[in-house]
Design an enzyme around this catalytic site. Structure first.
Site, PDB file in Angstrom:
ATOM      1  N   LYS A  11       0.817  -1.215   0.000  1.00 15.87           N
ATOM      2  CA  LYS A  11       0.000   0.000   0.000  1.00 15.87           C
ATOM      3  C   LYS A  11       0.862   1.282   0.000  1.00 15.87           C
ATOM      4  O   LYS A  11       2.063   1.224   0.273  1.00 15.87           O
ATOM      5  CB  LYS A  11      -0.938  -0.045   1.219  1.00 15.87           C
ATOM      6  CG  LYS A  11      -1.922  -1.220   1.172  1.00 15.87           C
ATOM      7  CD  LYS A  11      -2.944  -1.136   2.309  1.00 15.87           C
ATOM      8  CE  LYS A  11      -3.916  -2.301   2.255  1.00 15.87           C
ATOM      9  NZ  LYS A  11      -4.990  -2.189   3.289  1.00 15.87           N
ATOM     10  N   PHE A  59     -15.362   4.003   7.190  1.00  9.84           N
ATOM     11  CA  PHE A  59     -14.005   4.368   6.774  1.00  9.84           C
ATOM     12  C   PHE A  59     -13.801   4.304   5.260  1.00  9.84           C
ATOM     13  O   PHE A  59     -12.686   4.511   4.773  1.00  9.84           O
ATOM     14  CB  PHE A  59     -12.975   3.471   7.475  1.00  9.84           C
ATOM     15  CG  PHE A  59     -13.170   2.000   7.233  1.00  9.84           C
ATOM     16  CD1 PHE A  59     -12.702   1.389   6.074  1.00  9.84           C
ATOM     17  CD2 PHE A  59     -13.833   1.206   8.168  1.00  9.84           C
ATOM     18  CE1 PHE A  59     -12.878   0.029   5.850  1.00  9.84           C
ATOM     19  CE2 PHE A  59     -14.012  -0.158   7.950  1.00  9.84           C
ATOM     20  CZ  PHE A  59     -13.536  -0.748   6.785  1.00  9.84           C
ATOM     21  N   ARG A  87      -2.502 -14.530   4.562  1.00  9.15           N
ATOM     22  CA  ARG A  87      -3.173 -13.804   5.657  1.00  9.15           C
ATOM     23  C   ARG A  87      -2.397 -13.984   6.965  1.00  9.15           C
ATOM     24  O   ARG A  87      -2.272 -13.057   7.761  1.00  9.15           O
ATOM     25  CB  ARG A  87      -4.617 -14.291   5.839  1.00  9.15           C
ATOM     26  CG  ARG A  87      -5.527 -14.134   4.625  1.00  9.15           C
ATOM     27  CD  ARG A  87      -6.039 -12.751   4.408  1.00  9.15           C
ATOM     28  NE  ARG A  87      -6.871 -12.267   5.477  1.00  9.15           N
ATOM     29  CZ  ARG A  87      -7.520 -11.093   5.425  1.00  9.15           C
ATOM     30  NH1 ARG A  87      -7.419 -10.323   4.349  1.00  9.15           N
ATOM     31  NH2 ARG A  87      -8.238 -10.688   6.419  1.00  9.15           N
ATOM     32  N   THR A  93      -5.509  -6.968  10.744  1.00  6.24           N
ATOM     33  CA  THR A  93      -5.751  -5.685  10.069  1.00  6.24           C
ATOM     34  C   THR A  93      -5.140  -4.523  10.845  1.00  6.24           C
ATOM     35  O   THR A  93      -4.521  -3.637  10.268  1.00  6.24           O
ATOM     36  CB  THR A  93      -7.281  -5.465   9.934  1.00  6.24           C
ATOM     37  OG1 THR A  93      -7.860  -6.623   9.342  1.00  6.24           O
ATOM     38  CG2 THR A  93      -7.590  -4.245   9.083  1.00  6.24           C
ATOM     39  N   ARG A 104       2.539  -6.764   8.809  1.00  2.00           N
ATOM     40  CA  ARG A 104       1.878  -5.579   9.366  1.00  2.00           C
ATOM     41  C   ARG A 104       2.494  -5.167  10.709  1.00  2.00           C
ATOM     42  O   ARG A 104       2.625  -3.985  11.003  1.00  2.00           O
ATOM     43  CB  ARG A 104       0.371  -5.820   9.480  1.00  2.00           C
ATOM     44  CG  ARG A 104      -0.326  -5.665   8.118  1.00  2.00           C
ATOM     45  CD  ARG A 104      -1.756  -6.101   8.163  1.00  2.00           C
ATOM     46  NE  ARG A 104      -2.486  -5.720   6.964  1.00  2.00           N
ATOM     47  CZ  ARG A 104      -3.677  -6.222   6.638  1.00  2.00           C
ATOM     48  NH1 ARG A 104      -4.256  -7.114   7.414  1.00  2.00           N
ATOM     49  NH2 ARG A 104      -4.280  -5.832   5.540  1.00  2.00           N
ATOM     50  N   ASN A 114      -2.020   0.195   6.631  1.00  2.00           N
ATOM     51  CA  ASN A 114      -1.504  -1.062   7.171  1.00  2.00           C
ATOM     52  C   ASN A 114      -0.641  -1.870   6.202  1.00  2.00           C
ATOM     53  O   ASN A 114      -0.626  -3.089   6.233  1.00  2.00           O
ATOM     54  CB  ASN A 114      -2.646  -1.888   7.773  1.00  2.00           C
ATOM     55  CG  ASN A 114      -3.703  -2.257   6.758  1.00  2.00           C
ATOM     56  OD1 ASN A 114      -3.586  -1.894   5.592  1.00  2.00           O
ATOM     57  ND2 ASN A 114      -4.717  -2.993   7.183  1.00  2.00           N
ATOM     58  N   HIS A 117      -2.155  -5.466   1.428  1.00  2.00           N
ATOM     59  CA  HIS A 117      -3.463  -6.101   1.249  1.00  2.00           C
ATOM     60  C   HIS A 117      -3.229  -7.581   0.976  1.00  2.00           C
ATOM     61  O   HIS A 117      -2.240  -7.946   0.347  1.00  2.00           O
ATOM     62  CB  HIS A 117      -4.181  -5.479   0.035  1.00  2.00           C
ATOM     63  CG  HIS A 117      -5.376  -6.271  -0.425  1.00  2.00           C
ATOM     64  ND1 HIS A 117      -6.603  -6.141   0.183  1.00  2.00           N
ATOM     65  CD2 HIS A 117      -5.511  -7.224  -1.388  1.00  2.00           C
ATOM     66  CE1 HIS A 117      -7.456  -6.982  -0.412  1.00  2.00           C
ATOM     67  NE2 HIS A 117      -6.818  -7.642  -1.360  1.00  2.00           N
TER      68      HIS A 117
HETATM   69  P1  GDP Z   1      -8.095  -6.749   5.775  1.00  2.00           P
HETATM   70  O1  GDP Z   1      -8.778  -7.876   5.063  1.00  2.00           O
HETATM   71  O2  GDP Z   1      -7.230  -7.207   6.918  1.00  2.00           O
HETATM   72  O3  GDP Z   1      -7.322  -5.830   4.834  1.00  2.00           O
HETATM   73  O4  GDP Z   1      -9.225  -5.860   6.462  1.00  2.00           O
HETATM   74  P2  GDP Z   1     -10.698  -5.428   5.989  1.00  2.00           P
HETATM   75  O5  GDP Z   1     -11.127  -6.188   4.784  1.00  2.00           O
HETATM   76  O6  GDP Z   1     -11.567  -5.444   7.194  1.00  2.00           O
HETATM   77  O7  GDP Z   1     -10.516  -3.889   5.598  1.00  2.00           O
HETATM   78  C1  GDP Z   1      -9.940  -3.513   4.360  1.00  2.00           C
HETATM   79  C2  GDP Z   1      -8.999  -2.361   4.586  1.00  2.00           C
HETATM   80  O8  GDP Z   1      -9.745  -1.235   5.019  1.00  2.00           O
HETATM   81  C3  GDP Z   1      -7.960  -2.576   5.684  1.00  2.00           C
HETATM   82  O9  GDP Z   1      -6.844  -3.300   5.269  1.00  2.00           O
HETATM   83  C4  GDP Z   1      -7.609  -1.141   6.065  1.00  2.00           C
HETATM   84  O10 GDP Z   1      -6.687  -0.562   5.154  1.00  2.00           O
HETATM   85  C5  GDP Z   1      -8.944  -0.434   5.889  1.00  2.00           C
HETATM   86  N1  GDP Z   1      -9.642  -0.305   7.182  1.00  2.00           N
HETATM   87  C6  GDP Z   1     -10.253  -1.268   7.927  1.00  2.00           C
HETATM   88  N2  GDP Z   1     -10.768  -0.768   9.061  1.00  2.00           N
HETATM   89  C7  GDP Z   1     -10.479   0.568   9.041  1.00  2.00           C
HETATM   90  C8  GDP Z   1     -10.743   1.636   9.934  1.00  2.00           C
HETATM   91  O11 GDP Z   1     -11.351   1.483  10.993  1.00  2.00           O
HETATM   92  N3  GDP Z   1     -10.278   2.882   9.555  1.00  2.00           N
HETATM   93  C9  GDP Z   1      -9.606   3.101   8.384  1.00  2.00           C
HETATM   94  N4  GDP Z   1      -9.187   4.329   8.071  1.00  2.00           N
HETATM   95  N5  GDP Z   1      -9.349   2.108   7.512  1.00  2.00           N
HETATM   96  C10 GDP Z   1      -9.767   0.856   7.844  1.00  2.00           C
END
Ligand code: GDP
Length: 140
Positions: A11, A59, A87, A93, A104, A114, A117
Protein backbone atom coordinates in the site's frame (compact mmCIF):
# COMPACT_ATOMS: atom_id res chain seq x y z
CA UNK A 1 2.11 -28.90 -9.54
CA UNK A 2 1.15 -25.21 -9.50
CA UNK A 3 -0.18 -23.88 -6.22
CA UNK A 4 -3.11 -21.61 -5.66
CA UNK A 5 -2.96 -17.85 -5.99
CA UNK A 6 -3.55 -14.84 -3.81
CA UNK A 7 -3.46 -11.16 -4.69
CA UNK A 8 -1.52 -8.52 -2.76
CA UNK A 9 -0.86 -4.80 -2.82
CA UNK A 10 1.98 -3.06 -1.04
CA UNK A 11 0.00 0.00 0.00
CA UNK A 12 0.99 3.69 -0.44
CA UNK A 13 2.31 4.05 3.14
CA UNK A 14 4.81 1.20 2.72
CA UNK A 15 5.87 2.28 -0.78
CA UNK A 16 6.48 5.82 0.52
CA UNK A 17 8.55 4.44 3.42
CA UNK A 18 10.76 2.47 0.98
CA UNK A 19 9.64 -0.94 2.32
CA UNK A 20 9.01 -2.55 -1.11
CA UNK A 21 12.26 -4.52 -1.09
CA UNK A 22 11.98 -5.70 2.51
CA UNK A 23 8.36 -6.79 2.08
CA UNK A 24 9.02 -8.64 -1.19
CA UNK A 25 12.02 -10.39 0.43
CA UNK A 26 9.81 -11.61 3.25
CA UNK A 27 7.11 -12.79 0.84
CA UNK A 28 9.58 -14.78 -1.28
CA UNK A 29 11.38 -16.15 1.80
CA UNK A 30 7.98 -17.43 2.99
CA UNK A 31 7.63 -19.63 -0.08
CA UNK A 32 5.45 -17.50 -2.37
CA UNK A 33 6.30 -17.27 -6.06
CA UNK A 34 5.65 -13.89 -7.71
CA UNK A 35 3.71 -14.63 -10.91
CA UNK A 36 2.66 -11.03 -11.74
CA UNK A 37 3.82 -7.65 -10.44
CA UNK A 38 3.69 -3.92 -11.18
CA UNK A 39 4.23 -0.49 -9.63
CA UNK A 40 1.10 1.50 -10.36
CA UNK A 41 -1.30 4.06 -8.88
CA UNK A 42 -5.04 3.63 -8.44
CA UNK A 43 -7.36 6.46 -9.38
CA UNK A 44 -9.97 7.26 -6.73
CA UNK A 45 -12.56 5.63 -9.00
CA UNK A 46 -10.53 2.43 -9.33
CA UNK A 47 -9.80 2.29 -5.58
CA UNK A 48 -13.51 2.78 -4.93
CA UNK A 49 -14.33 -0.10 -7.25
CA UNK A 50 -11.71 -2.38 -5.70
CA UNK A 51 -13.07 -1.77 -2.18
CA UNK A 52 -16.75 -1.69 -3.23
CA UNK A 53 -17.64 -4.34 -0.58
CA UNK A 54 -16.76 -1.77 2.10
CA UNK A 55 -18.94 0.97 0.57
CA UNK A 56 -21.27 1.20 3.58
CA UNK A 57 -18.46 1.21 6.15
CA UNK A 58 -17.65 4.53 7.87
CA UNK A 59 -14.00 4.37 6.77
CA UNK A 60 -14.75 3.83 3.04
CA UNK A 61 -14.00 7.44 2.01
CA UNK A 62 -10.76 7.49 3.98
CA UNK A 63 -9.75 4.11 2.55
CA UNK A 64 -10.36 5.20 -1.05
CA UNK A 65 -8.48 8.46 -0.52
CA UNK A 66 -5.54 6.65 1.08
CA UNK A 67 -5.34 3.86 -1.52
CA UNK A 68 -5.28 6.39 -4.37
CA UNK A 69 -2.83 8.76 -2.62
CA UNK A 70 0.36 7.34 -4.12
CA UNK A 71 1.92 4.41 -5.95
CA UNK A 72 1.30 0.83 -4.90
CA UNK A 73 2.86 -2.50 -5.87
CA UNK A 74 0.23 -4.93 -7.14
CA UNK A 75 1.23 -8.59 -7.33
CA UNK A 76 -0.15 -12.09 -7.77
CA UNK A 77 1.48 -14.75 -5.60
CA UNK A 78 1.40 -18.51 -6.00
CA UNK A 79 1.79 -21.14 -3.27
CA UNK A 80 -0.14 -24.08 -1.88
CA UNK A 81 -2.79 -22.69 0.48
CA UNK A 82 -1.85 -19.19 -0.76
CA UNK A 83 -4.79 -17.18 0.62
CA UNK A 84 -4.67 -18.51 4.17
CA UNK A 85 -0.86 -18.63 4.39
CA UNK A 86 -0.58 -15.05 3.14
CA UNK A 87 -3.17 -13.80 5.66
CA UNK A 88 -1.06 -15.43 8.37
CA UNK A 89 2.10 -13.79 7.00
CA UNK A 90 0.58 -10.28 6.92
CA UNK A 91 -1.12 -10.46 10.35
CA UNK A 92 -4.19 -8.73 11.78
CA UNK A 93 -5.75 -5.68 10.07
CA UNK A 94 -4.78 -3.48 13.02
CA UNK A 95 -0.97 -3.67 13.40
CA UNK A 96 -1.39 -3.21 17.15
CA UNK A 97 -3.03 -6.66 17.18
CA UNK A 98 -0.73 -8.29 14.60
CA UNK A 99 1.52 -11.15 15.72
CA UNK A 100 5.28 -10.64 16.08
CA UNK A 101 7.15 -11.16 12.82
CA UNK A 102 4.15 -10.47 10.58
CA UNK A 103 4.45 -7.89 7.80
CA UNK A 104 1.88 -5.58 9.37
CA UNK A 105 3.55 -5.81 12.78
CA UNK A 106 6.87 -4.88 11.18
CA UNK A 107 5.83 -2.27 8.62
CA UNK A 108 2.26 -0.99 9.15
CA UNK A 109 1.52 2.40 10.67
CA UNK A 110 -2.14 2.06 11.68
CA UNK A 111 -5.46 0.27 11.05
CA UNK A 112 -5.95 2.25 7.82
CA UNK A 113 -2.33 2.58 6.68
CA UNK A 114 -1.50 -1.06 7.17
CA UNK A 115 1.23 -1.69 4.59
CA UNK A 116 -0.27 -4.61 2.64
CA UNK A 117 -3.46 -6.10 1.25
CA UNK A 118 -4.13 -9.83 1.05
CA UNK A 119 -7.16 -11.51 -0.55
CA UNK A 120 -9.64 -13.13 1.84
CA UNK A 121 -10.79 -16.06 -0.35
CA UNK A 122 -9.77 -18.02 -3.46
CA UNK A 123 -12.71 -16.49 -5.30
CA UNK A 124 -11.70 -12.92 -4.43
CA UNK A 125 -8.03 -13.66 -5.19
CA UNK A 126 -8.97 -14.43 -8.79
CA UNK A 127 -11.29 -11.42 -9.10
CA UNK A 128 -8.62 -9.11 -7.65
CA UNK A 129 -5.81 -10.57 -9.79
CA UNK A 130 -7.93 -10.04 -12.91
CA UNK A 131 -8.80 -6.51 -11.76
CA UNK A 132 -5.11 -5.58 -12.10
CA UNK A 133 -3.62 -8.01 -14.61
CA UNK A 134 -4.52 -9.47 -17.99
CA UNK A 135 -3.88 -13.15 -18.70
CA UNK A 136 -0.63 -12.49 -20.57
CA UNK A 137 0.74 -10.54 -17.56
CA UNK A 138 0.40 -13.59 -15.27
CA UNK A 139 3.24 -16.10 -15.48
CA UNK A 140 1.87 -19.25 -13.88
P1 GDP B 1 -8.09 -6.75 5.77
O1 GDP B 1 -8.78 -7.88 5.06
O2 GDP B 1 -7.23 -7.21 6.92
O3 GDP B 1 -7.32 -5.83 4.83
O4 GDP B 1 -9.22 -5.86 6.46
P2 GDP B 1 -10.70 -5.43 5.99
O5 GDP B 1 -11.13 -6.19 4.78
O6 GDP B 1 -11.57 -5.44 7.19
O7 GDP B 1 -10.52 -3.89 5.60
C1 GDP B 1 -9.94 -3.51 4.36
C2 GDP B 1 -9.00 -2.36 4.59
O8 GDP B 1 -9.75 -1.24 5.02
C3 GDP B 1 -7.96 -2.58 5.68
O9 GDP B 1 -6.84 -3.30 5.27
C4 GDP B 1 -7.61 -1.14 6.06
O10 GDP B 1 -6.69 -0.56 5.15
C5 GDP B 1 -8.94 -0.43 5.89
N1 GDP B 1 -9.64 -0.30 7.18
C6 GDP B 1 -10.25 -1.27 7.93
N2 GDP B 1 -10.77 -0.77 9.06
C7 GDP B 1 -10.48 0.57 9.04
C8 GDP B 1 -10.74 1.64 9.93
O11 GDP B 1 -11.35 1.48 10.99
N3 GDP B 1 -10.28 2.88 9.56
C9 GDP B 1 -9.61 3.10 8.38
N4 GDP B 1 -9.19 4.33 8.07
N5 GDP B 1 -9.35 2.11 7.51
C10 GDP B 1 -9.77 0.86 7.84
Amino acid sequence: MAGKITFTMIKPDAVKSQYIGAILDKIVASGFKIVAMKLTQLSAAKAGEFYEVHKERPFYGELVEFMSSGPIVAAVLEKDNAVEDFRTLIGATNPANAAEGTIRKMYAKSMGENAVHGSDSDENALIEAQFHFSGVEMFR
